[in-house]
Design a protein around this motif. Sequence first.
Motif, PDB file in Angstrom:
ATOM      1  N   TYR A 854       0.842  -1.186   0.000  1.00 52.81           N
ATOM      2  CA  TYR A 854       0.000   0.000   0.000  1.00 52.81           C
ATOM      3  C   TYR A 854       0.881   1.241   0.000  1.00 52.81           C
ATOM      4  O   TYR A 854       1.909   1.297   0.695  1.00 52.81           O
ATOM      5  N   THR A 855       0.487   2.235  -0.785  1.00 53.86           N
ATOM      6  CA  THR A 855       1.146   3.531  -0.783  1.00 53.86           C
ATOM      7  C   THR A 855       0.187   4.560  -0.203  1.00 53.86           C
ATOM      8  O   THR A 855      -0.908   4.765  -0.734  1.00 53.86           O
ATOM      9  N   MET A 856       0.572   5.181   0.900  1.00 48.68           N
ATOM     10  CA  MET A 856      -0.251   6.176   1.567  1.00 48.68           C
ATOM     11  C   MET A 856       0.300   7.565   1.270  1.00 48.68           C
ATOM     12  O   MET A 856       1.439   7.886   1.631  1.00 48.68           O
ATOM     13  N   ASP A 857      -0.509   8.378   0.606  1.00 51.27           N
ATOM     14  CA  ASP A 857      -0.093   9.722   0.224  1.00 51.27           C
ATOM     15  C   ASP A 857      -0.239  10.666   1.405  1.00 51.27           C
ATOM     16  O   ASP A 857      -1.296  10.740   2.030  1.00 51.27           O
ATOM     17  N   LEU A 858       0.847  11.360   1.722  1.00 50.45           N
ATOM     18  CA  LEU A 858       0.831  12.343   2.807  1.00 50.45           C
ATOM     19  C   LEU A 858       0.875  13.759   2.266  1.00 50.45           C
ATOM     20  O   LEU A 858       1.365  14.688   2.914  1.00 50.45           O
ATOM     21  N   ALA A 859       0.400  13.904   1.031  1.00 50.82           N
ATOM     22  CA  ALA A 859       0.287  15.210   0.371  1.00 50.82           C
ATOM     23  C   ALA A 859       1.633  15.922   0.331  1.00 50.82           C
ATOM     24  O   ALA A 859       2.607  15.388  -0.191  1.00 50.82           O
ATOM     25  N   SER A 860       1.728  17.063   0.940  1.00 52.67           N
ATOM     26  CA  SER A 860       2.906  17.910   0.782  1.00 52.67           C
ATOM     27  C   SER A 860       4.129  17.426   1.542  1.00 52.67           C
ATOM     28  O   SER A 860       5.223  17.957   1.356  1.00 52.67           O
ATOM     29  N   ILE A 861       3.951  16.442   2.419  1.00 51.83           N
ATOM     30  CA  ILE A 861       5.120  15.997   3.194  1.00 51.83           C
ATOM     31  C   ILE A 861       5.676  14.651   2.708  1.00 51.83           C
ATOM     32  O   ILE A 861       6.611  14.121   3.294  1.00 51.83           O
ATOM     33  N   GLY A 862       5.087  14.063   1.676  1.00 53.19           N
ATOM     34  CA  GLY A 862       5.649  12.851   1.117  1.00 53.19           C
ATOM     35  C   GLY A 862       4.659  11.697   1.079  1.00 53.19           C
ATOM     36  O   GLY A 862       3.450  11.897   0.909  1.00 53.19           O
ATOM     37  N   LYS A 863       5.150  10.506   1.263  1.00 51.57           N
ATOM     38  CA  LYS A 863       4.313   9.306   1.195  1.00 51.57           C
ATOM     39  C   LYS A 863       4.960   8.200   2.014  1.00 51.57           C
ATOM     40  O   LYS A 863       6.149   8.256   2.355  1.00 51.57           O
ATOM     41  N   VAL A 864       4.149   7.171   2.328  1.00 49.26           N
ATOM     42  CA  VAL A 864       4.639   5.988   3.030  1.00 49.26           C
ATOM     43  C   VAL A 864       4.239   4.765   2.227  1.00 49.26           C
ATOM     44  O   VAL A 864       3.066   4.600   1.879  1.00 49.26           O
ATOM     45  N   ASP A 865       5.220   3.942   1.914  1.00 45.96           N
ATOM     46  CA  ASP A 865       4.975   2.667   1.235  1.00 45.96           C
ATOM     47  C   ASP A 865       5.006   1.550   2.272  1.00 45.96           C
ATOM     48  O   ASP A 865       5.956   1.450   3.067  1.00 45.96           O
ATOM     49  N   TRP A 866       3.965   0.705   2.257  1.00 47.98           N
ATOM     50  CA  TRP A 866       3.889  -0.444   3.155  1.00 47.98           C
ATOM     51  C   TRP A 866       3.998  -1.716   2.328  1.00 47.98           C
ATOM     52  O   TRP A 866       3.408  -1.818   1.251  1.00 47.98           O
ATOM     53  N   SER A 867       4.718  -2.693   2.842  1.00 43.16           N
ATOM     54  CA  SER A 867       4.751  -4.000   2.193  1.00 43.16           C
ATOM     55  C   SER A 867       4.786  -5.075   3.266  1.00 43.16           C
ATOM     56  O   SER A 867       5.467  -4.924   4.292  1.00 43.16           O
ATOM     57  N   PHE A 868       4.032  -6.143   3.028  1.00 48.29           N
ATOM     58  CA  PHE A 868       3.907  -7.226   3.991  1.00 48.29           C
ATOM     59  C   PHE A 868       4.036  -8.546   3.257  1.00 48.29           C
ATOM     60  O   PHE A 868       3.481  -8.737   2.176  1.00 48.29           O
ATOM     61  N   ASN A 869       4.806  -9.474   3.845  1.00 50.04           N
ATOM     62  CA  ASN A 869       4.970 -10.804   3.264  1.00 50.04           C
ATOM     63  C   ASN A 869       5.026 -11.799   4.407  1.00 50.04           C
ATOM     64  O   ASN A 869       5.936 -11.764   5.234  1.00 50.04           O
ATOM     65  N   GLY A 870       4.024 -12.661   4.485  1.00 52.21           N
ATOM     66  CA  GLY A 870       3.971 -13.636   5.564  1.00 52.21           C
ATOM     67  C   GLY A 870       3.651 -15.019   5.047  1.00 52.21           C
ATOM     68  O   GLY A 870       3.059 -15.178   3.969  1.00 52.21           O
ATOM     69  N   SER A 871       4.052 -16.021   5.805  1.00 50.83           N
ATOM     70  CA  SER A 871       3.804 -17.402   5.393  1.00 50.83           C
ATOM     71  C   SER A 871       3.414 -18.232   6.612  1.00 50.83           C
ATOM     72  O   SER A 871       4.073 -18.171   7.655  1.00 50.83           O
ATOM     73  N   LEU A 872       2.333 -18.966   6.465  1.00 48.91           N
ATOM     74  CA  LEU A 872       1.858 -19.894   7.489  1.00 48.91           C
ATOM     75  C   LEU A 872       2.070 -21.312   6.960  1.00 48.91           C
ATOM     76  O   LEU A 872       1.446 -21.706   5.978  1.00 48.91           O
ATOM     77  N   THR A 873       2.969 -22.056   7.591  1.00 47.99           N
ATOM     78  CA  THR A 873       3.258 -23.427   7.184  1.00 47.99           C
ATOM     79  C   THR A 873       2.415 -24.379   8.021  1.00 47.99           C
ATOM     80  O   THR A 873       2.525 -24.387   9.248  1.00 47.99           O
ATOM     81  N   THR A 874       1.582 -25.157   7.357  1.00 47.87           N
ATOM     82  CA  THR A 874       0.737 -26.106   8.082  1.00 47.87           C
ATOM     83  C   THR A 874       1.279 -27.532   8.028  1.00 47.87           C
ATOM     84  O   THR A 874       0.915 -28.355   8.860  1.00 47.87           O
ATOM     85  N   PHE A 875       2.149 -27.811   7.046  1.00 50.26           N
ATOM     86  CA  PHE A 875       2.739 -29.150   6.967  1.00 50.26           C
ATOM     87  C   PHE A 875       4.091 -29.050   6.286  1.00 50.26           C
ATOM     88  O   PHE A 875       4.230 -28.439   5.221  1.00 50.26           O
TER      89      PHE A 875
END
Length: 1024
Positions: A854-875
Amino acid sequence: MNFSHSVSKIALTGSLMLWALPGAAQEMTPDPVTPAQAAAPTPADAKVQADATTATTAVGPTDSGANDSIVVTGSRIQRPNTTSAAPITSVTAQDIRAQAAVNVEDVLNRLPQVAPDSQQTYNDSDGRQRIKLRSLGFERTLVLIDGKRLGTQNGQDVGIIPPSLLERVDVLTGGASSVYGSDAVAGVVNFVLKKDFEGLQIDGNYNFYNHNNKDTVASPLARAAGFSSPRGLTNDGGRADITVTAGKKLFDGALRINGFVNYKHTDPVLLSERSNSGCYLTQTSLNAPLSCGLTPSSSTSGLITPQTGANANAQYVNNPNGTREFVPFGPGAGNASNYFSNYAYQRPSERVNAGGFVSLDIAPDAELYASGIWFRDKSYNNYPAIAGGTVNVNCNNPFLSGSQATAICGAAAGTAATAPIDLRYRLGEGNDQPDTYLNTGVRLTGGVRGKVGDAWTYDLGGVYARNHQDYTPSFVNATNLQNSITVGGTRTSPTCATTTDAACVPFDAFSAGNTNTALIDYLYDQGTSTTTGTLYDVQANVTGDLGKYGVTSPFAEQGVAIALGTEYRKDTLKSTADSVYRAGLGGTDTYLKQDVWEANIEVQAPLVEHKRFVDLLQVNGGYRVSKYSSNPSTFNTWKIEGIYAPVSDLTFRASFNKAQRAPTVVEIRQATNVEFARGGSGTINDFCAPTVTTNANGGVSYGAPIASRDVCRATGLSDALYGSPTLICPGDASTGATGCTVRSGGFTADPETAYTQTYGLIVKPRFVRGLVFSVDRYKIKIDDSLGYNDYSYYTDGCQRSNGDAFFCQGIVRNPGTGTLYSPASSNPTTGFIRQGTTNFYKSIARGYDFQAQYTMDLASIGKVDWSFNGSLTTFAGGQDSPVQPQRNCAGYYGNGCGQLIPKWSHGLRATYTTVDKGFSASFNWRYVGSLTNADNSGDPAIGGTPERERTSYYHVSPQSYFDLALNFAIAKQFSLRLIANNLFDKTPPIVPDSYNVALARTNTIPQRYDSLGRNLAIGTTIRF
């Protein structure tokens, strides 16, 4: 409450909360590319639209202005606006810079889908970096550079790639054999390189460990044993990396030339320089208190064990007070030294990489291309200088005191008679001897590609890769050791008794603290073993848009796309050694090879596009046929994929793959080359023979066999022979070996077959522009799984299963007599226990992958990029035979659970960038779920029985690591990076007997945890 699951929920909730952020974020184009940028639609006139979550069609650097190449992972079809039907994780150049990675291994270890490795922290490493997806082994992970094979599976070394040269790394998890051929069982890792560069650029970084050594559970134990355990702040383990890249376009851009040179250097960190590894921690029995694992052979006072006489098998050391008298071996300063004190926590190494790329437009729609990468890597493993072996000591040796001579020789003390002793003498802790690994290699590619009309593209090219390793170990020359221990003359003027070796140096093995460097030089030899692997790979691929000919669904806008290909590969592996190596360590020269011919077809068929309730409905298919020279059969692989998007915000995807992996040339040799041994690594007895007891008078009595009558019957033994003394395996008079015969090889290893299923959901809500979330379920089952099993796989399995034929078939008895011993010279077909590479039953991997950007626009002060990567191992595990239970090792270690896979792990990164892009700050949270000893699993299939349950050191709590990266764009030509990995200097968890768990003597699991402490880095990029 289960903390691991609680954190999992928090992390997932955090990623989902991105959906609820108020307002529709304005789309921004970060520089360099981030996952959020990949999520955003490209301009209408762009050639490629990237799929955010998969990054399947993310654009790499184009190879030419005339023929923009679309780098697609998981498909040979190159077309815009493609959504992947299989989950793909991408690591961007920005992510790589933010962690100051020196090795590609560092980049991949942070991905939950990759089984982390840590060759830099293994003292037993050979220096090569290899990738294991889903913990299914490097042999099942296909590695590509720009869509073409890196090299051979056996000689693979991704260290050939400098991290600064990476545009991105695509990781496709799941079978891809129908597209790329054998080896892509667990998935594909595709390294996309920066090639289209003009000008001059210097990238460099230096990082080191800034760690505060605090007392751990190992510290008092180490000090009590007479070893050191450091305290306080230390700065060590420096790693330097610099890359110079240059490029030029000529003839109006028709000719493009790029080149690079990369140098990296790593300083050593010793085990003795960390408080958690002051000594090797072990539990001598179940639930025993921790203790330092004392290795008698490491005594710098010398360990002497008489082999005959009244003191046979008694362990003595020379008194460390300087007197020539024996004292019993035991803990304490002088009696035992730290065998692992100079083992590397971080191995010293030096690597140089260089390469270049060239492409030339020879026509408006035709391009010649070529590339070359060369590397040289040198690293060391240090081992204690121990003069060891069984030698005969002359009883009038001038170095022996009277009491020592009597202890060894008895009544023969002072005479010219000889007595055998087992000698283990460490010649000083500062005189450790190196094993050297020199890895060199080259990878060349070339070909021609282009377009034919508007519908067709082609690529005719190939790869030549060569990996060469010189392994030079240090080892004691047994003849020289015997010469040096047979001493005449006087104690002040000793002489070697040998008259044939003028270089002989007398060895005073009967006083403490001998560090004679001249003796070390005489005793130690260095021989070299050389292994060279080569890959020859020729491919012809054609892709076509059949929509140009009207082959289009009446409900779709895009036509059917097709890819056709054919491929020839040849793998070779040559192993030789010089005479010194062969004389000291044995072995034989080998030359192994394998050829394969393949052909494949792939189809993408959009069925419905942009209709009510169906924004996209598409099916994909692929089929490949393969013929290997090592197997008489032809085998095939295939894939069927589907994509359904009811609206543009929501996409469902599914993929079904049949993937196959043929054995590598090494596995073929292990399966087919017939070798016999008596007793293997020790005496192996027939478990159907009677147990033997010898009384004090030398009489022999027979007891019941170890195995039951039913088990022995399953091995083909008649009831009449059960417990017969004739089954006892005798000694071999010609070799002196005892025990039953073990036969390695002489069997066919067939390809293993994997069935991979993935089901996924991609959400791109239009009311929150730039947000993408995906979840994918994966299920991998490998039938006839290939692997190496020694004789105990069959003997132990046959007993544990109470006579399962799957295991008992490996016990091949002589007809009539039922015995398990045979003369190797006759190449017998019966009378042995089997071992070697073979097909066993099943390997299984199942779980879920989660991604969000996700990219969150902070208008005149810039922006924040979020990235998430997760893994659930069941076997994570397998099944040894049809009648055995499935072994699920997810979240467990020990008892054969070597995957070391926590049930949950993730990475969550937030990056703030100013409007002018002059400054960015990136904060990353890495989470590794808990691990529990399999003894405490409660699952008998992995040894979790009540009688094995542990009460201490059976659980590793979840670990969180935080990283901070600051980037300053000081000028257009200059940027500066300041980075802290493991910002809070988290000390690694203690895991006793760590070598049995992680092949490391570090008292932890270094491939899973940041084991060396806080890592600080400074990096820069300078452009001219």
